[in-house]
Design an enzyme around this catalytic site. Structure first.
Site, PDB file in Angstrom:
ATOM      1  N   ASP A  66      -0.773  -0.055  -3.166  1.00 22.26           N
ATOM      2  CA  ASP A  66      -0.143   0.471  -4.381  1.00 22.26           C
ATOM      3  C   ASP A  66       1.383   0.369  -4.279  1.00 22.26           C
ATOM      4  O   ASP A  66       1.939   0.142  -3.210  1.00 22.26           O
ATOM      5  CB  ASP A  66      -0.521   1.945  -4.571  1.00 22.26           C
ATOM      6  CG  ASP A  66      -1.955   2.106  -5.038  1.00 22.26           C
ATOM      7  OD1 ASP A  66      -2.699   1.109  -5.047  1.00 22.26           O
ATOM      8  OD2 ASP A  66      -2.322   3.240  -5.369  1.00 22.26           O
ATOM      9  N   HIS A 211      -0.051   1.353   0.945  1.00 18.79           N
ATOM     10  CA  HIS A 211       1.099   1.290   0.040  1.00 18.79           C
ATOM     11  C   HIS A 211       2.120   0.240   0.446  1.00 18.79           C
ATOM     12  O   HIS A 211       2.262  -0.092   1.612  1.00 18.79           O
ATOM     13  CB  HIS A 211       1.797   2.656  -0.021  1.00 18.79           C
ATOM     14  CG  HIS A 211       1.031   3.676  -0.785  1.00 18.79           C
ATOM     15  ND1 HIS A 211      -0.013   4.366  -0.229  1.00 18.79           N
ATOM     16  CD2 HIS A 211       1.120   4.110  -2.070  1.00 18.79           C
ATOM     17  CE1 HIS A 211      -0.522   5.198  -1.129  1.00 18.79           C
ATOM     18  NE2 HIS A 211       0.148   5.057  -2.260  1.00 18.79           N
TER      19      HIS A 211
END
Ligand code: ZN
Length: 255
Positions: A66, A211
């Site tokens: 992400d 991430h």
């Protein structure tokens, strides 16, 4: 639907309590730091036709990133994934795609899948339906202009959504892609701590949340790139095969 998943976790106590920076940054999490590892609460949530927390229980696993892309760690992530011939799924923020457009192009060129994570990383349960649509469409258009693909996979910022936003997003032609293994890299854990969390919790059909650092959270990006080779090597040797989200779930990558 309330989504308490983010703060429902218990943390690796040593890594957390030994880090004054994290203790100060996330004081609300200190009460959860009671045992080394627990199963991610998303583990047991069934997937449906439009919302997926995990894939079929064969020995596939999907790595998802992400807050993509930054200019510092994204090239390293791509290099590591290429070294192991692993295809991953990247959920881009529109504002970061705008700032690092060449990375968006590289992600697609190298055979990875790019999904939509909104433009500004707002909590979509706190903004109007019109704003939700604007956040998603602006990001979709940004990525289309750069890479020529129209995103069809959506990951809500913070994992937060409710019935209203869920229906809105599905009506826009998206599948909502959640996760059932949180690597905790966003907490700034070290590479070994992140590796441990993923390996301890892994199960067939896992969707792993990791991430990139496009919001400037350098402490998250370092542990992520440190852990990634060990996670891949360990799971491969345990018989796991890595797949992108569309491959794992048998759904279209793009509109
Ligand atoms: Zn995010």
């Amino acid at each position: 639907m309330a989504n308490p998943y983010l703060y429902g976790y218990k943390l690796p106590i040593n890594k957390y309590s030994a880090n004054p920076f994290l203790a100060q940054k996330f004081p609300q999490l200190s009460s959860f730091a009671q045992q080394p590892y627990i199963t991610d609460p998303n583990q047991e949530i069934p997937s449906s036709g439009n919302i997926f927390y995990h894939g079929p229980t064969n020995k596939l696993a999907a790595l998802t990133f992400d807050d993509v892309p930054d200019s510092l760690f994204a090239p390293i992530l791509l290099e590591i994934l290429a070294r192991y011939d692993v295809k991953a799924t990247f959920f881009a923020l529109g504002k970061c795609a705008h700032q690092n457009s060449s990375m968006v192009g590289q992600i697609v060129q190298k055979g990875h899948i790019i999904g939509n994570h909104t433009y500004d990383h707002l909590d979509i349960t706190k903004i109007s339906a019109e704003q939700v649509r604007e956040q998603i469409l602006r990001t979709e258009e940004e990525i289309y202009q750069i890479a020529g693909v129209r995103t069809a996979l959506f990951r809500p910022p913070f994992g937060f959504f409710n019935d209203t936003t869920m229906q809105e997003i599905i009506a826009m032609g998206y599948k909502i892609i959640m996760w059932n293994i949180d690597s905790y890299d966003w907490m700034g854990l070290t590479g070994p701590a992140i590796t441990s969390r993923v390996i301890v919790n892994i199960k067939p059909g896992a969707i792993v949340l990791m991430h990139n650092a496009c919001d400037g959270s350098i402490e998250a990006g370092t542990g992520t790139v440190q852990s990634l080779p060990f996670i891949i090597e360990t799971l491969k040797s345990a018989g796991y095969v890595f797949a992108s989200i569309p491959t794992m779930l048998g759904i279209p990558a793009y509109k």
